[in-house]
Motif scaffolding. Structure first.
Motif, short mmCIF file in Angstrom:
data_model
loop_
_atom_site.label_atom_id
_atom_site.label_comp_id
_atom_site.label_asym_id
_atom_site.label_seq_id
_atom_site.Cartn_x
_atom_site.Cartn_y
_atom_site.Cartn_z
N ILE A 74 0.73 -1.68 -0.08
CA ILE A 74 0.29 -0.07 -0.31
C ILE A 74 1.16 1.43 -0.08
O ILE A 74 0.50 2.72 -1.00
N ASP A 75 1.69 1.04 0.30
CA ASP A 75 2.51 2.07 0.28
C ASP A 75 3.33 2.48 -0.45
O ASP A 75 3.86 4.10 -1.06
N VAL A 76 3.76 1.55 -1.10
CA VAL A 76 4.87 2.04 -2.91
C VAL A 76 3.80 2.08 -3.78
O VAL A 76 4.62 2.23 -4.81
N GLY A 77 2.44 2.17 -3.27
CA GLY A 77 1.82 2.96 -4.49
C GLY A 77 1.20 0.98 -5.00
O GLY A 77 -0.29 1.25 -6.70
N LYS A 271 9.33 3.57 -10.02
CA LYS A 271 10.06 2.26 -10.75
C LYS A 271 10.16 1.00 -10.18
O LYS A 271 10.37 0.22 -11.44
N LEU A 272 9.35 0.97 -9.51
CA LEU A 272 9.62 -0.31 -8.71
C LEU A 272 8.74 -1.42 -9.06
O LEU A 272 7.81 -2.35 -8.17
N TYR A 273 7.29 -0.43 -9.34
CA TYR A 273 5.85 -0.90 -9.73
C TYR A 273 5.56 -2.15 -10.06
O TYR A 273 4.68 -3.36 -10.05
N TRP A 274 5.70 -3.09 -11.43
CA TRP A 274 5.99 -3.99 -11.84
C TRP A 274 6.79 -5.40 -10.64
O TRP A 274 6.46 -6.36 -11.25
N THR A 307 13.03 -4.87 1.89
CA THR A 307 14.75 -4.88 1.76
C THR A 307 14.63 -3.52 0.12
O THR A 307 15.56 -3.32 -0.22
N VAL A 308 13.90 -4.32 -1.02
CA VAL A 308 13.98 -4.71 -2.53
C VAL A 308 13.55 -2.43 -2.48
O VAL A 308 14.19 -1.86 -2.98
N ASN A 309 12.30 -2.12 -1.67
CA ASN A 309 11.37 -1.21 -1.91
C ASN A 309 12.36 -0.15 -1.01
O ASN A 309 12.43 0.72 -0.90
#
Length: 470
Positions: A74-77, A271-274, A307-309
């Protein structure tokens, strides 16, 4: 005596939380402890609780890391486009929003896990309900009932349990029941339509057309500068005011709650959506295929997502802290429920209650044991765990039916019709995720939902009888 005390314990718990005399956590702990002493087994209370905690510990672990995982998403969209899509369908109309809640909960329920269904549904719909000041118990009631119908999927749990207990094929139970379950899902959508119409009448017609006007109450929803706008249009022939709904808040609290979809929030990772979408799909697929235990999958998923986000440690700590309240509330509720289930099972109350109910069935009802099973599945799966009902009671009912020529398959099909009600049981950990994230009192949710869930279950049972499946 144990039968009476068992029913008394459950009734006491429900009355106290529905009247808001005790919090659910306190009631789940103190009431069974008192009844355990009342039956003369107080010395064994510790053993019963530890056994209950051991049984529910994997569930608690799963919920803890699932909340962190979906909180990060949710945080990352990840779910912002879903909210925008729902908003375009709903057009800020309360009726469409409630129907959209039912559809979203049903679709997400395909993963077979109630907790993830409620997390995604509430994450997407909560800002809309809050901003439009709609009743939040409508959201929780519709979501729980829709998920209950879909919980009958072979990988959802109840159908697999029934198949295992009666040694029949899960597909032979589920596939013929699809028409009846489809009728049940249509009943939920119709219910959502009726409740939505009621909300529309209470709040007035809300449209997107007048949202272009610049008003203090207008808020952007979604990512980017071109998000859809929400505002309120006056009711035709009435006032334009919005009355407060159950479970809603106003003022600064409302604005604070709505910031979850702030298009400029610092936690967005477009940029990390997918990557995040692929990770979520892979996680859900691994759950359905049972590649690993669900708690392990969410533990790995949460660690990887963090870790990634958020590669920097301060950011990771901030995200974990942001979701700590939900984690503590839900996991605390699960461990409190372990006291309730541990005492209910350990003292033998569940067994005596089931034996009494089965023994109360008149001999003349033998040829109609499938219908009897369907009716009994409502209270039994509400007051008992699915394991207790399907492995403890269902074989007895099937044996009684077999003596009168009733097929075990018919009994098995009838046994799953109570799931819409079961999903709002105080013994189901997922319901605490639902009410916790929606900030709804469990007692309010119970009072509102039970009647509609019972009606939906009876619709499924009636359709099964009409189609000759039960």
């Amino acid at each position: 005596m144990l039968t009476i005390l068992g029913f008394a314990m459950i009734a006491t718990f429900l009355v106290l939380i529905m009247m808001k005399k005790m919090s659910p956590i306190a009631a789940l702990v103190l009431i069974p402890a008192l009844f355990c002493v009342a039956v003369g087994q107080g010395a064994k209370l510790g053993d019963y609780v530890i056994e209950g905690v051991g049984t529910l510990a994997p569930t608690a672990a799963m919920l803890m890391f699932a909340i962190v995982y979906f909180g990060v998403m949710i945080d990352v969209g990840l779910f912002d486009p879903i909210v925008r899509g729902i908003l375009r369908f709903c057009k800020a109309d309360p009726m469409r929003i409630v129907v959209g809640t039912a559809l979203l909960a049903a679709i997400v329920s395909l993963d077979g896990d109630g907790s993830t269904t409620f997390m995604i549904t509430v994450s997407a719909m909560y800002p809309l309900y809050k901003r439009l000041k709609m009743s939040l118990v409508v959201m929780t009631g519709v979501a729980a009932t829709a998920n209950g119908v879909m919980n009958t999927l072979p990988w959802g749990g109840p159908t697999a349990r029934a198949a295992t207990a009666l040694k029949v094929d899960a597909a032979d139970i589920f596939v013929p029941m699809i028409p009846a379950l489809a009728v049940g899902l249509l009943a939920v959508i119709l219910l959502a339509y009726v409740l939505g119409r009621r909300e529309r009448k209470r709040l007035g017609m809300l449209t997107l057309d007048e949202a272009l006007a610049t008003e203090p109450e207008t808020v952007l929803v979604g990512a980017g500068g071109g998000g859809d706008r929400l505002t309120k249009a006056p009711k035709s022939g009435g006032t334009g005011g919005v009355d407060g709904a159950a479970g809603t808040a106003g003022g600064d609290e409302e604005d604070e709650e709505f910031k979850g979809l702030d298009p400029n929030r610092s936690t967005l990772r477009p940029k990390l959506y997918w990557f995040n979408a692929g990770l979520t799909v892979a996680l859900l697929a691994a759950m359905i295929l049972e590649l690993m235990p669900i708690p392990v999958l969410f533990l790995l998923g949460a660690a990887l997502a963090l870790t990634v986000n958020f590669p920097h440690m301060p950011d990771q700590r901030a995200r974990i802290a942001a979701h700590a309240d939900n984690v503590l509330n839900v996991s605390g509720m699960v461990f409190a429920a372990a006291v309730f289930t541990g005492v209910l099972t350990g003292t033998g109350m569940v067994e005596h209650m089931a034996d009494w109910l089965v023994g109360a069935i008149p001999d003349g009802m033998g040829p109609h044991m499938a219908i009897v099973t369907g009716v009994l599945s409502l209270p039994l799966t509400y007051f008992m765990s699915n394991d207790g009902f399907y492995f403890g009671v269902l074989p007895v009912l099937a044996e009684a039916g077999a003596a009168h020529g009733v097929s075990p398959l018919e009994v098995a099909r009838a046994s799953i019709v109570g799931q819409p009600l079961h999903m709002s049981s105080p013994l189901v950990p997922a319901v605490y995720v639902l009410v916790g994230m929606a900030k709804v009192e469990f007692g309010d949710h119970t009072r509102f939902t039970v009647k509609w869930a019972v009606l939906t279950s009876l619709v499924v049972l009636g359709a099964g009888i009409l189609f000759g499946l039960i």
